[in-house]
Design a protein around this motif. Structure first.
Motif, PDB file in Angstrom:
ATOM      1  N   HIS A 217       0.816  -1.226   0.000  1.00  0.00           N
ATOM      2  CA  HIS A 217       0.000   0.000   0.000  1.00  0.00           C
ATOM      3  C   HIS A 217       0.847   1.272   0.000  1.00  0.00           C
ATOM      4  CE1 HIS A 217      -4.092  -1.668   0.409  1.00  0.00           C
ATOM      5  NE2 HIS A 217      -3.490  -2.664   1.043  1.00  0.00           N
ATOM      6  N   THR A 218       2.007   1.222  -0.591  1.00  0.00           N
ATOM      7  CA  THR A 218       2.876   2.408  -0.596  1.00  0.00           C
ATOM      8  C   THR A 218       2.374   3.503  -1.526  1.00  0.00           C
ATOM      9  OG1 THR A 218       4.283   1.441  -2.317  1.00  0.00           O
ATOM     10  CG2 THR A 218       4.931   1.067  -0.018  1.00  0.00           C
ATOM     11  N   SER A 219       1.481   3.171  -2.432  1.00  0.00           N
ATOM     12  CA  SER A 219       0.970   4.173  -3.373  1.00  0.00           C
ATOM     13  C   SER A 219      -0.437   4.639  -3.019  1.00  0.00           C
ATOM     14  CB  SER A 219       0.993   3.621  -4.802  1.00  0.00           C
ATOM     15  OG  SER A 219       0.267   2.415  -4.880  1.00  0.00           O
ATOM     16  N   ASP A 220      -0.880   4.374  -1.793  1.00  0.00           N
ATOM     17  CA  ASP A 220      -2.194   4.870  -1.359  1.00  0.00           C
ATOM     18  C   ASP A 220      -2.218   6.399  -1.374  1.00  0.00           C
ATOM     19  OD1 ASP A 220      -2.855   2.257  -0.895  1.00  0.00           O
ATOM     20  OD2 ASP A 220      -3.043   2.447   1.281  1.00  0.00           O
ATOM     21  N   VAL A 221      -3.326   6.967  -1.768  1.00  0.00           N
ATOM     22  CA  VAL A 221      -3.474   8.418  -1.730  1.00  0.00           C
ATOM     23  C   VAL A 221      -3.601   8.859  -0.270  1.00  0.00           C
ATOM     24  CG1 VAL A 221      -5.998   8.332  -1.991  1.00  0.00           C
ATOM     25  CG2 VAL A 221      -4.733  10.399  -2.649  1.00  0.00           C
ATOM     26  N   PRO A 222      -2.876   9.877   0.161  1.00  0.00           N
ATOM     27  CA  PRO A 222      -2.976  10.351   1.543  1.00  0.00           C
ATOM     28  C   PRO A 222      -4.363  10.907   1.848  1.00  0.00           C
ATOM     29  CG  PRO A 222      -0.954  11.149   0.517  1.00  0.00           C
ATOM     30  CD  PRO A 222      -1.810  10.584  -0.586  1.00  0.00           C
ATOM     31  N   LEU A 223      -4.866  10.614   3.027  1.00  0.00           N
ATOM     32  CA  LEU A 223      -6.172  11.130   3.427  1.00  0.00           C
ATOM     33  C   LEU A 223      -6.191  12.653   3.407  1.00  0.00           C
ATOM     34  CD1 LEU A 223      -9.035  10.723   4.545  1.00  0.00           C
ATOM     35  CD2 LEU A 223      -8.027  10.641   6.848  1.00  0.00           C
ATOM     36  N   LYS A 224      -5.089  13.282   3.806  1.00  0.00           N
ATOM     37  CA  LYS A 224      -5.056  14.744   3.855  1.00  0.00           C
ATOM     38  C   LYS A 224      -5.301  15.380   2.491  1.00  0.00           C
ATOM     39  CE  LYS A 224      -0.013  15.061   3.240  1.00  0.00           C
ATOM     40  NZ  LYS A 224       1.272  15.494   3.841  1.00  0.00           N
ATOM     41  N   ASP A 225      -5.005  14.630   1.416  1.00  0.00           N
ATOM     42  CA  ASP A 225      -5.159  15.174   0.065  1.00  0.00           C
ATOM     43  C   ASP A 225      -6.574  15.048  -0.485  1.00  0.00           C
ATOM     44  OD1 ASP A 225      -2.491  15.830   0.116  1.00  0.00           O
ATOM     45  OD2 ASP A 225      -1.833  14.108  -1.074  1.00  0.00           O
TER      46      ASP A 225
END
Length: 393
Positions: free
Chosen positions: A265-273
């Motif tokens: 899961h290293t390419s998950d989109v950050p929640l903050k974004d």
């Protein structure tokens, strides 16, 4: 939807591990083999009653039916409830839409090994070949009846039924009927509204499961840009809001996660974004993954992101993807730090995702699942003692 007015309430994402006897019926049903229909219905009713009772015993306040009535996965089940779809074999592995993404490209050797171990492999694709309409009333009515009967035998705070959000209905579907994918998605949302409304009208909370909302970033970027993805996500939230328009906001929960598979899961989109877009969903509670090592740090996002009036946060404080049972004191820490930010009354303790993404697929052993839910309840009790005793002092 009840708030945590005098203690932290507990819930989970919905899908629970099916018992072996129910799996036997579902396996025969899926395989087109003969089975005893009356026996199946009796087994399903009994299984729902048992899983509801077990949740209550574990200390879960807001329970589900375990999704036991769905004969396919949490998202593909819609194939039995919507008209207009045809299934065809996937001819080439490289064309398999379930086997692509930035994480898979970066860790190709790992995923080759994981795929070899998978209990269930996806060999069929779904193609929209005609007009979409909701045809699942009989199944849904049965599931509601079974759930109500089970709830009559236990004492819990509330009950919810998880269903797929429009963006996650039959993911990786292909379109051969509508003018474009957006028109297809609008048609799906219009049809699924019947399911959402029926559940709410039956007196339950409806939970819209939307793993695809966050996972699409991994599938889209690259070659697409983050701007492309965020525009797509905004469109999905608009479609979702249209599908639930007119339903009481406090009877709808919205669940997002970054996919349940046990990968890097290293390419998950950050929640903050994306939290600004996610919070535009007109729902009463947001059920958001937050216990695994790629996303636990994101509790700090809520220092700046603000819930709307009356809205609640249901953070994942228990992971579905490891057999390690969380210590109740860790669970309490996860709850308390969020309660201090958004308000204790606005937090219900939950899990990252479902423990079973389909009738034959599970992430942990059944004994571990119940131990985790018990740890969740104990952690909530510890957190409640700290949050309310300090307030009283």
């Amino acid at each position: 939807m009840k708030h945590s007015t005098d203690r932290i309430l507990t819930t989970h994402v919905g899908s629970l591990i099916r018992p072996a006897d129910l799996q036997d019926f579902l396996r025969a049903k899926q395989g087109g083999k003969p089975y005893d229909e009356q026996g199946f219905q009796a087994c399903l009713t009994r299984s729902v009653a048992e899983v509801v009772q077990r949740q209550a015993q574990a200390g879960i306040d807001v329970v589900s039916d375990g999704e036991f009535g769905k004969s396919i996965s949490w998202a593909q089940y819609a194939l039995t409830r919507l008209s207009g779809f045809t299934r065809r074999p996937i001819k080439e592995d490289k064309a398999n839409p379930f086997k692509r993404g930035a994480d898979r490209t970066k860790f190709a050797d790992f995923y080759a090994e994981l795929d070899a171990k998978e209990v269930v492999s996806t060999t069929m694709e779904a193609i929209c070949t005609g007009p979409i309409a909701y045809v699942g009333n009989d199944e849904l009515t049965r599931d509601i009846a079974n759930f109500k009967a089970a709830l009559g035998k236990v004492k819990v705070e509330e009950a919810f039924m998880p269903v797929a959000a429009p963006a996650s209905v039959i993911p990786d579907r292909k379109n051969e009927y509508y003018k474009n994918d957006e028109e297809l998605q609008v048609a799906i949302a219009a049809a699924m509204r019947a399911e959402y409304k029926t559940i709410v009208d039956a007196g339950f909370i409806v939970q819209l499961d939307d793993a695809r909302s966050a996972v699409t970033y991994d599938r889209m970027v690259p070659p697409g840009s983050f701007a492309d993805y965020k525009k797509w996500l905004a469109q999905q939230i608009d479609i979702l809001n249209h599908a639930i328009e007119g339903l009481p906001q406090d009877r709808v929960r919205y669940h997002i996660c970054w996919g349940s598979w046990p990968g890097p899961h290293t390419s998950d989109v950050p929640l903050k974004d994306i939290v600004d877009v996610v919070l535009k969903a007109k729902v009463g509670a947001f059920v958001i993954e937050g216990a695994n090592p790629r996303h636990e740090h994101e509790w700090q996002v809520w220092k700046n992101a603000k819930l709307g009036a009356g809205q609640m946060l249901i953070p994942g404080v228990i992971s579905h993807a490891t057999n390690v049972v969380e210590h109740p004191e860790l669970v309490a820490e996860r709850i308390v730090r969020l309660a201090k930010i958004v308000g204790r009354e606005n937090v219900i303790a939950g899990t990252d995702c479902g423990f079973a993404q389909g009738p034959f697929y599970r992430r942990v052993h059944p004994q571990i699942m119940w131990a985790k839910l018990e740890a969740l309840a104990e952690g909530a009790r510890i957190a409640s003692k700290e949050l309310w005793s300090k307030a009283a002092a």
